[in-house]
Design a protein around this motif. Structure first.
Motif, PDB file in Angstrom:
ATOM      1  N   ARG A  86       0.876  -1.167   0.000  1.00 57.70           N
ATOM      2  CA  ARG A  86       0.000   0.000   0.000  1.00 57.70           C
ATOM      3  C   ARG A  86       0.913   1.216   0.000  1.00 57.70           C
ATOM      4  NH1 ARG A  86      -2.447   1.664   4.522  1.00 57.70           N
ATOM      5  NH2 ARG A  86      -1.830  -0.291   5.484  1.00 57.70           N
ATOM      6  N   ASN A 165      -0.891  -3.129  -8.004  1.00 61.17           N
ATOM      7  CA  ASN A 165      -2.021  -2.240  -8.280  1.00 61.17           C
ATOM      8  C   ASN A 165      -1.737  -1.274  -9.424  1.00 61.17           C
ATOM      9  OD1 ASN A 165      -3.429  -3.386  -6.089  1.00 61.17           O
ATOM     10  ND2 ASN A 165      -2.282  -2.061  -4.705  1.00 61.17           N
ATOM     11  N   GLU A 306     -12.133  -2.530  -7.475  1.00 57.82           N
ATOM     12  CA  GLU A 306     -11.467  -1.349  -8.026  1.00 57.82           C
ATOM     13  C   GLU A 306     -10.114  -1.184  -7.371  1.00 57.82           C
ATOM     14  OE1 GLU A 306     -13.464   2.350  -8.255  1.00 57.82           O
ATOM     15  OE2 GLU A 306     -15.408   1.410  -8.594  1.00 57.82           O
ATOM     16  N   SER A 307      -9.084  -0.927  -8.157  1.00 58.32           N
ATOM     17  CA  SER A 307      -7.795  -0.577  -7.555  1.00 58.32           C
ATOM     18  C   SER A 307      -7.142   0.479  -8.434  1.00 58.32           C
ATOM     19  CB  SER A 307      -6.912  -1.817  -7.393  1.00 58.32           C
ATOM     20  OG  SER A 307      -6.479  -2.297  -8.625  1.00 58.32           O
ATOM     21  N   GLN A 324      -8.404  -7.605 -16.257  1.00 61.73           N
ATOM     22  CA  GLN A 324      -8.069  -6.274 -15.777  1.00 61.73           C
ATOM     23  C   GLN A 324      -8.403  -5.252 -16.861  1.00 61.73           C
ATOM     24  OE1 GLN A 324      -4.463  -6.469 -13.364  1.00 61.73           O
ATOM     25  NE2 GLN A 324      -3.786  -4.686 -14.480  1.00 61.73           N
TER      26      GLN A 324
END
Lengths: 353, 239
Positions: A86, A165, A306-307, A324
């Protein structure tokens, strides 16, 4: 090769949950090692132990032959840097973000300026110095995070799902930077990933990790060619299927992955094999489109995640496929849970692992 | 004349009069509350960092203690502090009662729970993984705490402004430990109380308007600063 880090019978538990179990692993100086395993397999915890951020519950960690203790841990942290899955940015400019670690190391201002500018150009973000880091896109932030770690020139660099991501463009830049850092700065790199494709191309060695246990360590070709039972259990990884292959008269291969799903691949194989299709290689459409793609399946959307600028969909065509697409395509196509869609991919896009 | 209109008129006369007595009161109000807020921030921020960054037994209890203390009636605290500062009290020998120091200390104690609570919440709102980020980049434990505090800066500033607001607007502590001695320890709130009792409603209203203007002014500045995102970029670098 010399071992930079050695883990001996390492274990880690959080209250009553064992996350890492009896791990013995050597990380050699100058190598890129991939920790390949599904989500929740203990990759992140292992990286945090290597970054000296988590204390193991049992076993021993040595860095260049020196055992890690509470006394030397802050000193040892200066030798390793971790980039988290992250992306986190300090609420300040890009420059201050990248300069942070150098300031902690009390480097002179002129050196900091020079190094920050070099690091930013390495991740192709020249001229971004004065931008507010939190206002950048997800991909740009991840590249700042990478520059922020690389600028420190630590012996060990730990990357947790560095491209998970990201859109293909940013992912390619990040992979390029990782390879460059290893080649030119001789940085030893450990990457946690569940992306088989990444594990196949970047690293010198792969360690398979599942349920906190490392089951195999070896060179990518070795790991991927030996179709071990471990690899099959990695079917939890997106778009990896085990099936029976038969060669056709056209010289291609049909792989039956069960439930009536038969996939055409260009590689010539027969018998039981594992195949992988990158989610980025799959084209999604609302109706059957005539194209050169040899594999077209009809199915329904069963999950939407969602990313960043991307949307990850699961399309059930008898077997679940991860697809994707960009957020824009997603909204323009007016897709929803349960929407009927077609997926298509070329036979050459099917990788035999 | 209508006492309200009279008050409003007097207020504007006072503001533009340049009357040193009046400006003295305004100055003392701002100065005492300012020092009180700084004192409370000096000891409150480290406490908030300890509560916000560490896990310990009874943490919830400590947090709810400070939350409850926010609602402490100023008169009750004023009375307690009066007993502490009075001749027979534990700090009696210092002779602080009815001095500016007593007001500043008293108001600092008053706003400490408010500053601790808001700062703690702001620190806890920062992604806990941020600590690991600072550490892996080479920060020591104290540098890590400072990095988190910088990330929480908006909340920290908000806490301090709220503290100042409460200090400047309170009466109980200033009256009981300061005594409202004209020209020495009187502030806007004690003068409002004094002039109301004397029946000089015009002056009381004038002081009340000034007090409201100060409080509104401060809040207006916060709002404008938020709009201009000054607060968001506060703190040049996370060192």
């Amino acid at each position: 090769m010399v071992a930079l880090v050695e883990l001996k019978n390492l274990s880690k538990s959080f209250s009553d949950r064992t996350v890492l179990d009896n791990i013995t692993l050597q990380i050699e100086e100058g190598e890129i090692l991939a920790l390949l395993g599904p989500n929740g397999s203990g990759k992140t915890t292992l990286l945090k132990i290597l970054a000296f951020l988590e204390k193991p519950t049992g076993g021993e960690v040595t860095f260049q032959g020196v055992p890690v203790t509470a006394k030397n841990v802050e000193q040892l942290r200066l030798q390793s840097a971790m980039v988290f899955q992250r992306t986190m940015m300090f609420s300040t400019s890009v420059y201050n973000n990248v300069a942070y670690g150098l300031r902690m190391r009390k480097m002179p201002k002129t050196v900091i300026k020079e190094e920050v500018s070099k690091a930013l150009s390495l991740v192709k973000l020249e001229g971004f110095e004065q931008r507010s880091a939190k206002n950048l896109s997800g991909g740009e932030q991840q590249r700042v995070a990478l520059a922020r770690a690389l600028v420190l020139k630590t012996k060990l660099l730990l990357l947790d799902e560095p491209t998970a991501n990201l859109d293909p463009k940013n992912a390619a830049i990040v992979e390029d930077v990782i390879a460059t850092a290893n080649r030119e700065l001789k940085t030893t790199i450990v990457i946690a990933t569940h992306n088989m494709f990444q594990a196949k191309t970047l690293p010198n060695r792969i360690a398979l990790i599942n349920d906190g246990v490392i089951s195999e360590v070896g060179e990518p070709s070795e790991i991927f060619s030996r179709l071990s039972k471990n690899l099959a259990s990695f079917a939890a990884v997106d778009n990896t299927f085990v099936g029976t292959a038969e060669t056709t008269a056209d010289g291609t291969t049909i792989v039956d992955i069960g439930n009536g799903v038969r996939i055409e691949a260009t590689a010539q194989r027969s018998g039981e094999i594992s195949i992988f299709i990158s989610p980025q290689d799959i084209i999604l459409s609302k109706s059957a489109v005539t194209s050169s793609a040899r594999n077209v399946f009809k199915g329904r959307i069963t999950s939407i995640i969602e990313s960043g600028s991307l949307v990850k969909l699961t399309v059930d065509v008898g077997q679940p496929f991860a697809v994707q697409i960009t957020k824009r395509s997603f909204s323009e196509m007016g897709l929803n849970l349960g929407s009927e869609v077609y997926i298509a991919f070329k036979a050459s896009g099917v990788q035999v692992v | 004349m209508n006492p309200i209109i009279d008050g409003v008129q007097k207020a504007f006369q006072l503001i533009f009069s340049g009357d040193p007595t009046f400006y003295g009161v305004v100055y003392r109000s701002l100065f005492f509350s300012g020092v009180a807020t700084i004192l409370a921030a000096l000891w409150g921020t480290p406490i908030a960092m300890l509560i916000g960054l560490r896990e310990f037994r009874g943490k919830t209890l400590v947090k709810s203690f400070f939350n409850t203390m926010i609602g402490m009636p100023t008169v009750a605290l004023g009375l307690i502090l009066y007993l502490v500062f009075s001749k027979a009290g534990p700090l009696g020998p210092l002779g602080l009662l009815y001095t500016p120091a007593a007001i500043m200390l008293g108001e600092a104690v008053l706003v400490t729970p408010l500053i601790i609570s808001i700062t703690t919440n702001a620190i806890e709102a920062v992604d806990p993984e941020m600590m690991n980020l600072a550490r892996t980049l080479g920060a020591s434990e104290s540098q890590t705490s400072i990095a988190i505090l910088k990330e929480a800066m908006n909340g920290v500033i908000l806490g301090n402004i709220a503290g100042f607001n409460r200090a400047v607007a309170e009466l109980g502590v200033a009256l009981l430990v300061g005594g409202g001695i004209l020209g020495a320890t009187d502030v806007l709130t004690t003068d409002i109380s004094l002039y109301t009792q004397r029946g000089d409603l015009g002056l009381a209203i004038a002081f009340a308007i000034i007090l409201l203007l100060i409080v509104f002014g401060i809040n207006l500045i916060i709002m404008l600063a938020k709009k201009a995102k000054i607060l968001l970029t506060f703190g040049r670098s996370p060192q």
